[in-house]
Design a protein around this motif. Structure first.
Motif, mmCIF file in Angstrom:
data_model
loop_
_atom_site.group_PDB
_atom_site.id
_atom_site.type_symbol
_atom_site.label_atom_id
_atom_site.label_comp_id
_atom_site.label_asym_id
_atom_site.label_seq_id
_atom_site.Cartn_x
_atom_site.Cartn_y
_atom_site.Cartn_z
ATOM 1 N N UNK A 149 0.827 -1.210 0.000
ATOM 2 C CA UNK A 149 0.000 0.000 0.000
ATOM 3 C C UNK A 149 0.863 1.262 0.000
ATOM 4 N N UNK A 150 1.995 1.251 0.711
ATOM 5 C CA UNK A 150 2.890 2.415 0.719
ATOM 6 C C UNK A 150 3.492 2.641 -0.661
ATOM 7 N N UNK A 151 3.915 1.560 -1.311
ATOM 8 C CA UNK A 151 4.510 1.674 -2.641
ATOM 9 C C UNK A 151 3.477 2.126 -3.660
ATOM 10 N N UNK A 152 2.257 1.614 -3.521
ATOM 11 C CA UNK A 152 1.205 2.034 -4.446
ATOM 12 C C UNK A 152 0.873 3.511 -4.232
ATOM 13 N N UNK A 153 0.852 3.950 -2.986
ATOM 14 C CA UNK A 153 0.589 5.369 -2.712
ATOM 15 C C UNK A 153 1.671 6.244 -3.330
ATOM 16 N N UNK A 154 2.920 5.777 -3.280
ATOM 17 C CA UNK A 154 4.009 6.513 -3.917
ATOM 18 C C UNK A 154 3.799 6.589 -5.418
ATOM 19 N N UNK A 155 3.408 5.468 -6.013
ATOM 20 C CA UNK A 155 3.171 5.460 -7.462
ATOM 21 C C UNK A 155 2.073 6.450 -7.844
ATOM 22 N N UNK A 212 5.611 15.551 -4.331
ATOM 23 C CA UNK A 212 5.472 14.099 -4.269
ATOM 24 C C UNK A 212 5.551 13.695 -2.811
ATOM 25 N N UNK A 213 4.536 12.954 -2.372
ATOM 26 C CA UNK A 213 4.473 12.556 -0.962
ATOM 27 C C UNK A 213 4.943 11.117 -0.796
ATOM 28 N N UNK A 214 5.766 10.901 0.216
ATOM 29 C CA UNK A 214 6.224 9.560 0.589
ATOM 30 C C UNK A 214 5.745 9.321 2.012
ATOM 31 N N UNK A 215 4.919 8.298 2.191
ATOM 32 C CA UNK A 215 4.347 8.028 3.505
ATOM 33 C C UNK A 215 4.481 6.544 3.828
ATOM 34 N N UNK A 216 5.229 6.238 4.901
ATOM 35 C CA UNK A 216 5.433 4.845 5.322
ATOM 36 C C UNK A 216 5.361 4.763 6.841
ATOM 37 N N UNK A 217 5.477 3.559 7.346
ATOM 38 C CA UNK A 217 5.424 3.358 8.793
ATOM 39 C C UNK A 217 6.655 3.879 9.510
ATOM 40 N N UNK A 218 7.735 4.145 8.781
ATOM 41 C CA UNK A 218 8.967 4.617 9.438
ATOM 42 C C UNK A 218 9.224 6.098 9.192
ATOM 43 N N UNK A 219 8.342 6.777 8.462
ATOM 44 C CA UNK A 219 8.558 8.195 8.241
ATOM 45 C C UNK A 219 7.854 8.709 7.005
ATOM 46 N N UNK A 220 7.788 10.036 6.918
ATOM 47 C CA UNK A 220 7.124 10.702 5.800
ATOM 48 C C UNK A 220 8.045 11.786 5.250
ATOM 49 N N UNK A 221 7.937 12.014 3.948
ATOM 50 C CA UNK A 221 8.695 13.086 3.300
ATOM 51 C C UNK A 221 7.827 13.673 2.193
#
Length: 602
Positions: free
Chosen positions: A242-248, A266-275
Motif C-alpha cells: 500500500x505504501x509503494x502504491x501510494x508513492x506510485x 510528491x508525498x512519501x508516507x510509510x510506517x517509518x517516516x514521511x517526506x
C-alpha cells in the motif's frame, strides 16, 4: 447500421476508452467506463478460481497478491499464453476480460440492448493473426462477431481531426499516439472523399508514460538517499504494498500537474517516516529528455518512411495521455505544427465511431455494407475456421476484402541482384562491379561512381535499382530500395524510392539501420542547395545548417540540426539525385556516415 446504437472500443496498452451514440442526443460521446471517468485501466488479474478481473478491480486485487497481475496485456500480442499465478492463461482471455468490462459498461447505458455495430481499433502494424486474436477475444467478451468492424488507430484519430479541419487531397498529417505504455506514429495522406492513405507507421512498445513514472520514482529514491537514507532503504526493502502504491499514485499525479504547473510535490508516507519532495518542471524535463529524444527520432523515421521532409506535414496530431507533456510539444513543433485535442485519451474511440457513421451515410444502395466500409479503411473482422486460422487474403494493404490496414502501398523490390557484392562474386574475386544506369540501360564498370565512365544520367530511369546504382559503393552494398512516389519541394509528385540501409555491421556509424526517401529532380536539386545555404546564413533560423562537400564538389551534404532532431540531406548536383530526411542521430554520426558511406569521395 441505421436504427440502433453504435459503439467503438479503443483497447489500449495502459487504458481502454469507448465511444457510443448517446441514447439522449444520438451524438458521438465518450462512454464513462468507471465511476471516476472515461478510461478503464487495461490491467488484468487472474483469480485463484480461474476467473479474470479487469480494470480497477484487477489493480485492487493486486495490492494483496501481485502473482496474478498483468498491467499491460496488450503487449502480449503475438504470444498464445502468458504465465500468471503458476499457470498458463490464454492471451485472448486477457483481452476478452478488458473488452467485456468496456462492452458491458456501454450496454448498461442503453438498457442492456446490444449495439448494432461495434468498431474495434488496433495498431496500424497489426496483421491478420493479431486481428484474429482481437476478434476471438471480442467473441468471448460477448460481442457479436457479425457486428464487428476494425479500423487502425491512426486512421481513427485522423478522422476525428478532420471533423473540424478539412484537408485537401494530397495534404499530409502525422498522428503521434503517446500512451502510458507505447508510442505509435503514423503518416497519412488525405485522398478524395475525406479518407486517408497510410504512408508509413512506426511504433515502440518501450516508450510511454510509465517510463516517465519510473524515472520520477528513481529521482525520489535519489533524493531520499541524500535527505533520509533510512526511509529510502525501507522503501527498497520492506515497505508495504500500500505504501509503494501510494508513492506510485503520487508520482503519477505530480507528472500530470507538471503538464500545467512549474512544480509539483510528491508525498512519501510509510510506517517509518514521511517526506514531501518538490519536483520542478525543469528537473522533470531533464529526467525525461532521453525518452523524448527517442520519440522524436521515431517520428523523424516515420516521416522519412512516408517520404515527408522537414515541415512537410500540415499538422502533427497528438493523442494519448502522455502527449500532454509540454516538452513533447516543444520538441515536435521544431519540425511540424503541433495539433492537440480537447481529450487526447478518447479521440481514437470517438474518431473510429465518427468514421463508421460517415461511411454509413455515404453508402449507396448498390453497395454492400461490408464493401463500402472496407473501401474507407474499415475492415470486416476476419472469418474464423475450425482450426483457428484467418480466411481471406494474407497480405498487408488496403482493399475491399483485406482484413488488415497495413501499409502495403508500395511495391517492394530487393535490389541485391545489382549490388556490388553479388555482382563482384559473379565476375570474380578482386574486381568491384558497379551497376550504372545510362539511358535506361545497366552497364558494369570497375571502380567507384566518381569519373565520367560511371556518371549516372538518370538515377530513376530503372526504378529503385537506378537509385541504388547511383549510391556510393559502401552504401549501395547494404541498401534495399522500393519504388515509391515522392514529393519535391514544389509539391510536384516525382518517381522515386524509399530505401533502407542495413548497418548491422556498424560500418556506417552507430545506428543499426537508416531509412531515407530518394528521387531525382533538377529543379528541386538546385532549389534545395540554394535554400539550405540561405538558411545557414540566416541568423534567425532556429535550425543550424552545416554544409559538407565531396571531393568532386558535385555532391553536397547538409546537416540540419534543431532542438530534438537532426537530419542529413544529400544532393548530387550533376545527376540531381536527392536523398532527403536521413536521421543519423547526432552530428558526429552524421559526419561519420558522410565519410564512411562514400559520399565525401564522390
Amino acid at each position: 447500421m441505421a436504427g440502433g446504437w453504435k459503439l467503438a472500443i479503443d483497447f489500449g496498452t495502459s487504458n481502454t476508452a469507448a465511444a457510443h451514440t448517446s441514447p439522449r442526443s444520438g451524438e458521438v460521446e465518450p462512454v464513462a467506463l468507471t465511476h471516476g471517468g472515461n478510461l478503464l485501466p487495461s490491467a488484468v488479474y487472474a483469480e485463484p478460481s480461474g476467473a479474470i478481473a479487469a480494470g480497477a478491480a484487477a489493480a485492487n486485487r493486486a495490492e494483496g497478491d501481485a502473482s496474478g497481475f498483468m498491467p499491460f496485456p496488450k503487449r502480449a500480442i503475438g504470444s498464445s499464453s502468458v504465465r500468471l499465478r503458476d499457470r498458463e492463461v490464454e492471451v485472448v482471455d486477457l483481452f476478452a476480460a478488458v473488452l467485456h468490462v468496456a462492452y458491458r459498461s456501454a450496454c448498461r447505458k442503453h438498457g442492456e440492448v446490444p449495439p448494432e455495430k461495434v468498431v474495434l481499433t488496433h495498431p496500424e502494424a497489426w496483421g491478420d493473426s493479431a486481428l484474429f486474436a482481437l476478434k476471438e477475444a471480442s467473441r468471448r467478451a460477448g460481442i457479436d462477431p457479425d457486428s464487428l468492424l476494425f479500423v487502425s488507430e491512426p486512421r481513427a484519430a485522423a478522422t476525428y481531426y478532420t471533423t473540424t479541419s478539412n484537408l485537401q487531397p494530397g495534404e499530409r498529417i502525422g498522428v503521434f499516439d503517446f500512451g502510458g505504455g507505447t508510442l505509435d506514429i503514423a503518416i497519412l495522406e488525405a485522398v478524395p472523399g475525406g479518407d486517408f492513405r497510410i504512408l508509413a507507421a512506426r511504433g515502440d512498445n518501450g516508450i510511454g508514460g510509465r517510463n516517465f513514472d519510473a524515472l520520477i520514482r528513481e529521482w525520489v529514491f535519489a533524493q531520499l538517499d541524500d535527505s533520509n537514507p533510512p526511509l529510502a532503504e525501507h522503501l527498497r526493502s520492506s515497505a508495504s504494498t500500500s505504501s509503494l502504491r501510494a508513492l506510485d499514485l503520487s508520482v503519477r499525479a505530480a507528472k500530470e500537474v507538471l503538464s500545467e504547473e512549474a512544480s509539483a510535490t510528491i508525498s512519501v508516507s510509510t510506517s517509518v517516516g514521511n517526506e514531501t519532495l518538490l519536483l520542478t518542471r525543469a528537473e522533470f524535463n531533464g529526467l525525461i529528455d532521453a525518452e523524448i529524444q527517442r520519440a522524436v527520432e521515431l517520428t523523424w523515421q516515420a516521416m522519412s518512411d512516408g517520404g515527408v521532409a522537414h515541415n512537410g506535414l500540415r499538422a502533427l496530431y497528438l493523442t494519448g495521455g502522455s502527449s500532454q507533456v509540454p516538452l513533447i510539444h516543444s520538441r515536435l513543433s521544431e519540425f511540424a505544427p503541433v495539433a492537440t485535442l480537447d481529450d487526447p485519451k478518447t479521440v481514437v474511440a470517438q474518431g473510429a465511431l465518427l468514421g463508421a457513421l460517415r461511411v454509413e451515410r455515404m453508402q449507396s444502395p448498390a453497395q454492400s455494407e461490408d464493401n463500402n466500409f472496407a473501401q474507407h479503411g474499415f475492415a470486416p473482422a476476419p472469418s474464423i475456421d475450425g482450426a483457428g486460422s484467418v480466411q481471406g487474403p494474407q497480405h498487408a494493404g488496403h482493399g475491399p476484402h483485406q482484413p488488415t490496414s497495413g501499409i502495403g502501398q508500395t511495391q517492394k523490390k530487393r535490389t541485391g541482384g545489382l549490388s556490388g557484392g553479388k555482382l563482384a562474386a559473379a565476375i570474380g574475386a578482386g574486381v568491384v562491379a558497379v551497376a550504372v544506369a545510362i539511358g535506361g540501360t545497366y552497364f558494369l564498370t570497375n571502380g567507384g561512381l566518381g569519373g565520367p565512365e560511371s556518371f549516372v544520367t538518370d538515377p530513376v530511369g530503372e526504378g529503385p535499382e537506378g537509385i541504388t546504382a547511383a549510391l556510393p559503393e559502401a552504401l549501395r552494398n547494404v541498401t534495399t530500395c522500393e519504388a515509391k512516389e515522392q514529393s519535391a519541394p514544389s509539391g510536384k509528385k516525382v518517381p522515386g524510392a524509399q530505401c533502407t540501409v542495413d548497418n548491422e555491421a556498424g560500418a556506417l556509424g552507430e545506428k543499426s539501420s537508416y531509412s531515407f526517401p530518394a528521387y531525382a529532380d533538377e529543379v528541386a536539386a538546385n532549389s534545395l542547395v540554394d535554400e539550405q545555404r540561405a538558411d545557414a546564413s540566416n541568423p534567425d533560423n532556429r535550425v543550424k545548417i552545416t554544409e559538407m562537400t565531396s571531393d568532386s564538389g558535385s555532391v553536397l551534404g547538409f546537416i540540419q540540426e534543431g532542438q530534438g532532431f537532426l537530419s542529413l540531406l544529400v544532393v548530387n548536383t550533376e545527376n540531381h539525385l536527392i536523398i532527403d530526411a536521413m536521421y543519423p542521430g547526432d552530428v558526429a554520426t552524421a559526419e561519420t556516415l558522410w565519410e564512411t558511406s562514400g559520399f565525401a569521395a564522390m
